[in-house]
Motif scaffolding. Sequence first.
Motif, mmCIF file in Angstrom:
data_model
loop_
_atom_site.group_PDB
_atom_site.id
_atom_site.type_symbol
_atom_site.label_atom_id
_atom_site.label_comp_id
_atom_site.label_asym_id
_atom_site.label_seq_id
_atom_site.Cartn_x
_atom_site.Cartn_y
_atom_site.Cartn_z
ATOM 1 N N PRO A 173 1.055 -1.087 0.248
ATOM 2 C CA PRO A 173 -0.164 -0.007 0.393
ATOM 3 C C PRO A 173 0.707 1.449 -0.088
ATOM 4 O O PRO A 173 1.698 1.048 0.332
ATOM 5 N N LEU A 174 0.255 2.621 0.102
ATOM 6 C CA LEU A 174 0.972 3.487 -0.715
ATOM 7 C C LEU A 174 1.496 4.024 0.211
ATOM 8 O O LEU A 174 2.904 4.616 -0.042
ATOM 9 N N THR A 175 1.361 4.219 1.615
ATOM 10 C CA THR A 175 2.512 4.560 2.474
ATOM 11 C C THR A 175 3.378 3.322 3.404
ATOM 12 O O THR A 175 4.119 3.301 4.469
ATOM 13 N N PHE A 176 3.186 1.812 2.458
ATOM 14 C CA PHE A 176 4.011 1.026 4.026
ATOM 15 C C PHE A 176 5.306 0.994 3.732
ATOM 16 O O PHE A 176 5.912 0.833 4.660
ATOM 17 N N PHE B 20 6.847 3.246 5.522
ATOM 18 C CA PHE B 20 7.249 4.288 5.466
ATOM 19 C C PHE B 20 7.159 2.965 7.067
ATOM 20 O O PHE B 20 8.180 2.776 8.173
ATOM 21 N N GLU C 10 4.979 15.397 10.321
ATOM 22 C CA GLU C 10 4.298 15.808 8.760
ATOM 23 C C GLU C 10 5.226 14.204 7.723
ATOM 24 O O GLU C 10 6.477 14.315 8.420
ATOM 25 N N GLU C 11 4.601 13.956 6.971
ATOM 26 C CA GLU C 11 5.195 12.232 6.072
ATOM 27 C C GLU C 11 4.694 12.774 4.913
ATOM 28 O O GLU C 11 4.471 13.662 4.613
ATOM 29 N N LYS C 12 6.193 12.673 3.604
ATOM 30 C CA LYS C 12 6.143 12.996 2.345
ATOM 31 C C LYS C 12 6.425 11.712 1.769
ATOM 32 O O LYS C 12 8.131 11.683 1.994
ATOM 33 N N PHE C 13 5.872 11.345 0.573
ATOM 34 C CA PHE C 13 6.770 10.057 -0.183
ATOM 35 C C PHE C 13 6.458 10.638 -1.467
ATOM 36 O O PHE C 13 5.597 11.453 -2.089
ATOM 37 N N ASP C 14 7.514 10.703 -2.345
ATOM 38 C CA ASP C 14 7.725 10.794 -3.867
ATOM 39 C C ASP C 14 7.518 9.447 -3.948
ATOM 40 O O ASP C 14 9.058 8.878 -3.528
ATOM 41 N N TYR C 15 6.936 9.249 -5.086
ATOM 42 C CA TYR C 15 7.020 7.662 -5.803
ATOM 43 C C TYR C 15 7.342 7.572 -7.491
ATOM 44 O O TYR C 15 7.199 8.278 -8.039
ATOM 45 N N PRO D 97 6.746 0.977 -7.827
ATOM 46 C CA PRO D 97 5.849 0.445 -7.487
ATOM 47 C C PRO D 97 6.911 -0.870 -6.057
ATOM 48 O O PRO D 97 8.332 -0.941 -6.797
#
Lengths: 147, 146
Positions: free
Chosen positions: A54-57, A59, A86-91, A94
């Motif tokens: 999943p998207l935040t996995f 972390f 705060e938390e930010k992902f740049d993808y 996958p």
Amino acid sequence: MFNRACLGLVSEDRIVDVELGQIKLFSKAIGETNPIYFDESAAKKAGLRGVKAPLTFGFCLKSLAPAKYPSNEDLGIDFSRLLHAEEKFDYFLPIYSGDRLTFSTEVEDMYEKKGGALDFLIRTTKVFNEAGELVQTQTNTLVMRNG
Amino acid sequence: MVDDEKRTHLSYDAIKVGDSLPKLKFGPINRHTLALYCGGSGDHNPIHVDSDFAKNSGFEDVFAHGMLSMAVLGRLLTGWVEQDQIRTYGVRFTSITQVHDVVTGSGEVTEKYEEDGEKRIVLDVMTKTQYGRQTLSGTAVICLTA
């Protein structure tokens, strides 16, 4: 206060195997209903090489393989006074079960707000796959209440 | 790839600034939810599961992981587009989600632009509790190139 001596430090590389069981448990905890996130046969049927993370996995993978140096202790993190700001992902690519990833974390910034009542820590983690391609970056901001 | 086939169901041209995503409700978040997330996420901070620790730290009780709400809000996004279309996803944790809270995730299109040869949209996303208190506020960038 976060330990200023850690500013700019880059952690050792941490190699993390993405485990099917961990993704399944995470997906259950967040109420995920799409089977590509917890059912291996559904993921295979969808043409995926494993169960999708999943998207935040990412972390979670980071939490499961914390840096040895600088560690949370080295950074002066006191969990009883700590909040996640705060938390930010740049993808870029996958993540699937069965992947082997490499994590490396840089202590990017530390600063105070409200006359030192709040102390901020920013760490950036880069995640690479076995081919050396950048999979994602994670930018983590923590705040510690002082006094 | 299934991800590419389904990608066409939302059209960049048809989407307008101000469009809303279908909302997603999660909870009430109970202690079992927090224990599951503790194990599932690898975030073992005792403040979320150990009420003695939470009280000794000056809180009334345990409270939910911010990342749990971020994950739930992530489900709102991946229920709307394929995960591989999401370029960035970031949030600020604006207030604490208490145990027993019900969180609702929502999102709205705020911008459309083209970059790196892709048609992209920006979403403002947030979660609120049943009392209307915002707990998380963030942004996601999504690629809608057909």
